[in-house]
Motif scaffolding. Structure first.
Motif, PDB file in Angstrom:
ATOM      1  N   ARG A  33       0.887  -1.176   0.000  1.00 14.79           N
ATOM      2  CA  ARG A  33       0.000   0.000   0.000  1.00 14.79           C
ATOM      3  C   ARG A  33       0.916   1.215   0.000  1.00 14.79           C
ATOM      4  O   ARG A  33       1.137   1.853   1.017  1.00 14.79           O
ATOM      5  CB  ARG A  33      -0.926  -0.020   1.219  1.00 14.79           C
ATOM      6  CG  ARG A  33      -1.969   1.100   1.176  1.00 14.79           C
ATOM      7  CD  ARG A  33      -3.127   0.813   2.102  1.00 14.79           C
ATOM      8  NE  ARG A  33      -2.785   0.857   3.503  1.00 14.79           N
ATOM      9  CZ  ARG A  33      -2.828   1.979   4.247  1.00 14.79           C
ATOM     10  NH1 ARG A  33      -3.160   3.142   3.703  1.00 14.79           N
ATOM     11  NH2 ARG A  33      -2.528   1.923   5.529  1.00 14.79           N
ATOM     12  N   ILE A  34       1.446   1.507  -1.179  1.00 10.79           N
ATOM     13  CA  ILE A  34       2.487   2.523  -1.292  1.00 10.79           C
ATOM     14  C   ILE A  34       2.020   3.753  -2.064  1.00 10.79           C
ATOM     15  O   ILE A  34       2.089   4.875  -1.579  1.00 10.79           O
ATOM     16  CB  ILE A  34       3.747   1.935  -1.985  1.00 10.79           C
ATOM     17  CG1 ILE A  34       4.294   0.756  -1.193  1.00 10.79           C
ATOM     18  CG2 ILE A  34       4.825   3.013  -2.110  1.00 10.79           C
ATOM     19  CD1 ILE A  34       5.475   0.085  -1.848  1.00 10.79           C
ATOM     20  N   GLY A  35       1.547   3.550  -3.279  1.00  8.06           N
ATOM     21  CA  GLY A  35       1.270   4.697  -4.134  1.00  8.06           C
ATOM     22  C   GLY A  35       2.527   5.100  -4.888  1.00  8.06           C
ATOM     23  O   GLY A  35       3.568   4.443  -4.811  1.00  8.06           O
ATOM     24  N   ALA A  36       2.430   6.201  -5.620  1.00  9.25           N
ATOM     25  CA  ALA A  36       3.566   6.676  -6.419  1.00  9.25           C
ATOM     26  C   ALA A  36       4.693   7.149  -5.507  1.00  9.25           C
ATOM     27  O   ALA A  36       4.461   7.779  -4.472  1.00  9.25           O
ATOM     28  CB  ALA A  36       3.122   7.812  -7.329  1.00  9.25           C
ATOM     29  N   ASP A 109       7.862   9.318   0.411  1.00  7.58           N
ATOM     30  CA  ASP A 109       6.745   8.437   0.083  1.00  7.58           C
ATOM     31  C   ASP A 109       7.037   6.999   0.500  1.00  7.58           C
ATOM     32  O   ASP A 109       6.121   6.179   0.593  1.00  7.58           O
ATOM     33  CB  ASP A 109       6.474   8.459  -1.427  1.00  7.58           C
ATOM     34  CG  ASP A 109       6.223   9.856  -1.949  1.00  7.58           C
ATOM     35  OD1 ASP A 109       5.309  10.524  -1.422  1.00  7.58           O
ATOM     36  OD2 ASP A 109       6.942  10.300  -2.884  1.00  7.58           O
ATOM     37  N   LEU A 110       8.299   6.694   0.726  1.00  9.41           N
ATOM     38  CA  LEU A 110       8.756   5.362   1.118  1.00  9.41           C
ATOM     39  C   LEU A 110      10.018   5.544   1.940  1.00  9.41           C
ATOM     40  O   LEU A 110      10.876   6.359   1.586  1.00  9.41           O
ATOM     41  CB  LEU A 110       9.041   4.520  -0.130  1.00  9.41           C
ATOM     42  CG  LEU A 110       9.654   3.129   0.076  1.00  9.41           C
ATOM     43  CD1 LEU A 110       8.688   2.224   0.825  1.00  9.41           C
ATOM     44  CD2 LEU A 110      10.042   2.505  -1.262  1.00  9.41           C
ATOM     45  N   LEU A 111      10.134   4.784   3.030  1.00 14.09           N
ATOM     46  CA  LEU A 111      11.254   4.978   3.951  1.00 14.09           C
ATOM     47  C   LEU A 111      12.030   3.675   4.124  1.00 14.09           C
ATOM     48  O   LEU A 111      11.463   2.639   4.501  1.00 14.09           O
ATOM     49  CB  LEU A 111      10.726   5.437   5.311  1.00 14.09           C
ATOM     50  CG  LEU A 111      11.749   5.924   6.333  1.00 14.09           C
ATOM     51  CD1 LEU A 111      12.450   7.188   5.851  1.00 14.09           C
ATOM     52  CD2 LEU A 111      11.064   6.179   7.681  1.00 14.09           C
ATOM     53  N   LEU A 112      13.325   3.730   3.842  1.00 16.62           N
ATOM     54  CA  LEU A 112      14.237   2.620   4.120  1.00 16.62           C
ATOM     55  C   LEU A 112      14.897   2.894   5.462  1.00 16.62           C
ATOM     56  O   LEU A 112      15.502   3.951   5.655  1.00 16.62           O
ATOM     57  CB  LEU A 112      15.298   2.496   3.028  1.00 16.62           C
ATOM     58  CG  LEU A 112      14.940   1.680   1.770  1.00 16.62           C
ATOM     59  CD1 LEU A 112      13.746   2.275   1.056  1.00 16.62           C
ATOM     60  CD2 LEU A 112      16.136   1.591   0.836  1.00 16.62           C
ATOM     61  N   VAL A 113      14.765   1.951   6.375  1.00 14.27           N
ATOM     62  CA  VAL A 113      15.245   2.136   7.744  1.00 14.27           C
ATOM     63  C   VAL A 113      16.457   1.245   7.986  1.00 14.27           C
ATOM     64  O   VAL A 113      16.431   0.048   7.682  1.00 14.27           O
ATOM     65  CB  VAL A 113      14.143   1.802   8.761  1.00 14.27           C
ATOM     66  CG1 VAL A 113      14.643   2.019  10.191  1.00 14.27           C
ATOM     67  CG2 VAL A 113      12.902   2.652   8.489  1.00 14.27           C
ATOM     68  N   ASP A 114      17.510   1.820   8.538  1.00 10.28           N
ATOM     69  CA  ASP A 114      18.702   1.060   8.907  1.00 10.28           C
ATOM     70  C   ASP A 114      18.375   0.254  10.163  1.00 10.28           C
ATOM     71  O   ASP A 114      18.468   0.744  11.283  1.00 10.28           O
ATOM     72  CB  ASP A 114      19.875   2.014   9.158  1.00 10.28           C
ATOM     73  CG  ASP A 114      21.195   1.288   9.327  1.00 10.28           C
ATOM     74  OD1 ASP A 114      21.214   0.219   9.976  1.00 10.28           O
ATOM     75  OD2 ASP A 114      22.219   1.781   8.820  1.00 10.28           O
ATOM     76  N   GLY A 115      17.967  -0.973   9.962  1.00 11.96           N
ATOM     77  CA  GLY A 115      17.537  -1.842  11.051  1.00 11.96           C
ATOM     78  C   GLY A 115      16.536  -2.852  10.529  1.00 11.96           C
ATOM     79  O   GLY A 115      16.245  -2.896   9.335  1.00 11.96           O
ATOM     80  N   ARG A 191       3.357  -1.789   5.259  1.00 12.08           N
ATOM     81  CA  ARG A 191       2.671  -1.445   3.997  1.00 12.08           C
ATOM     82  C   ARG A 191       3.500  -1.771   2.754  1.00 12.08           C
ATOM     83  O   ARG A 191       3.295  -1.174   1.704  1.00 12.08           O
ATOM     84  CB  ARG A 191       2.264   0.040   4.001  1.00 12.08           C
ATOM     85  CG  ARG A 191       1.116   0.319   4.949  1.00 12.08           C
ATOM     86  CD  ARG A 191       0.895   1.787   5.211  1.00 12.08           C
ATOM     87  NE  ARG A 191       0.819   2.595   4.004  1.00 12.08           N
ATOM     88  CZ  ARG A 191       0.735   3.916   3.999  1.00 12.08           C
ATOM     89  NH1 ARG A 191       0.755   4.574   5.148  1.00 12.08           N
ATOM     90  NH2 ARG A 191       0.665   4.578   2.867  1.00 12.08           N
ATOM     91  N   VAL A 192       4.432  -2.713   2.873  1.00 14.85           N
ATOM     92  CA  VAL A 192       5.260  -3.128   1.746  1.00 14.85           C
ATOM     93  C   VAL A 192       5.431  -4.643   1.813  1.00 14.85           C
ATOM     94  O   VAL A 192       5.761  -5.175   2.874  1.00 14.85           O
ATOM     95  CB  VAL A 192       6.650  -2.462   1.778  1.00 14.85           C
ATOM     96  CG1 VAL A 192       7.478  -2.869   0.568  1.00 14.85           C
ATOM     97  CG2 VAL A 192       6.532  -0.941   1.833  1.00 14.85           C
TER      98      VAL A 192
END
Length: 237
Positions: A33-36, A109-115, A191-192
């Motif tokens: 559930r991401i979107g553009a 719009d999308l977050l990459l988390v170190d962990g 949501r991914v």
């Protein structure tokens, strides 16, 4: 202090955090559930286990997609949160990430988390908690394992991957991002789906071990520590 989903305050003790984990973990969405995506973010938080002040240095860097040029960054330093408790580090560090997010000039719009995301002893790592609190799709990209084993051989070339399995369940993917480098461990945050998480991490590689957003966030969090006269350090939850 940010609020948890449902308007709940962050726990003041590790015991309170443990009570909340099952309900929060049940709120994690493991489908897309991401979107553009036009802005992608990297997040990293750093703390020291025995620091009596419980200081956390956190940074989020926003980059445009697909060029991955930095658009801006937000940083925050917090003190006095939860003690360093393995398995509960998200509750210690996400308040600082939320403060960094609030200072970010352009939200991702999308977050990459170190962990870790769901590749976690409780199925609820820092990438899951950050995704819920910030209400943003999130992916866990960890540099070391907390639980599970890599199933089968992992070839040495860039792009090789193998399932990460724990207690008979698949919880993520070990991904060799660069030939000869140690793999990173990719898992669902919020949501991914796993397939989408893996695809985004691969798209964000630029010849280094870490994807560009989390590499930049790691450097930004380290800069905050150095500005405070502290050595570089990091934790993964």
């Amino acid at each position: 202090m940010p609020l948890l989903p449902g308007g709940l305050p962050f726990p003041a003790t590790a015991a309170e955090a443990r009570i909340l984990v099952p309900d929060l973990a049940a709120r994690v969405e493991t489908t897309d559930r991401i979107g553009a995506v036009s802005v992608i973010g990297g997040a990293d938080a750093s703390s020291t286990r025995f620091d009596p002040t419980r200081t956390v240095h956190a940074a989020i860097v926003a980059m445009d997609w697909p060029a991955l040029q930095e658009l801006g960054r937000g940083g925050a330093v917090t003190q006095g949160g939860l003690p360093y408790v393995p398995g509960l580090l998200g509750f210690r560090e996400v308040p600082a990430l939320a403060a960094a997010w609030a200072r970010l000039p352009q939200k991702a719009d999308l977050l990459l988390v170190d962990g870790h995301g769901i590749a976690h002893p409780k199925g609820f790592g820092i990438a899951c908690l950050a995704g819920l609190v910030l209400d943003v799709p999130s992916i866990g990209v960890a540099k070391s394992l907390l639980v599970g084993e890599v199933e089968g051989p992992l070839a040495d070339e860039a792009g090789a991957r193998a399932p990460l399995v724990w207690k008979g369940a698949r919880i993520g993917v070990a991904l060799r991002t660069r030939r000869g480098a140690n793999p990173v461990y990719v898992s669902i945050g919020h949501r991914v789906s796993e397939a989408t998480a893996l695809a985004w991490v691969e798209r964000c590689l630029r010849g280094r071990r870490l994807p560009e957003p989390t590499r930049a966030a790691h450097d930004a969090a380290g800069a905050l520590r150095r500005a405070a006269g502290l050595p570089a350090g990091a934790t993964e939850g």
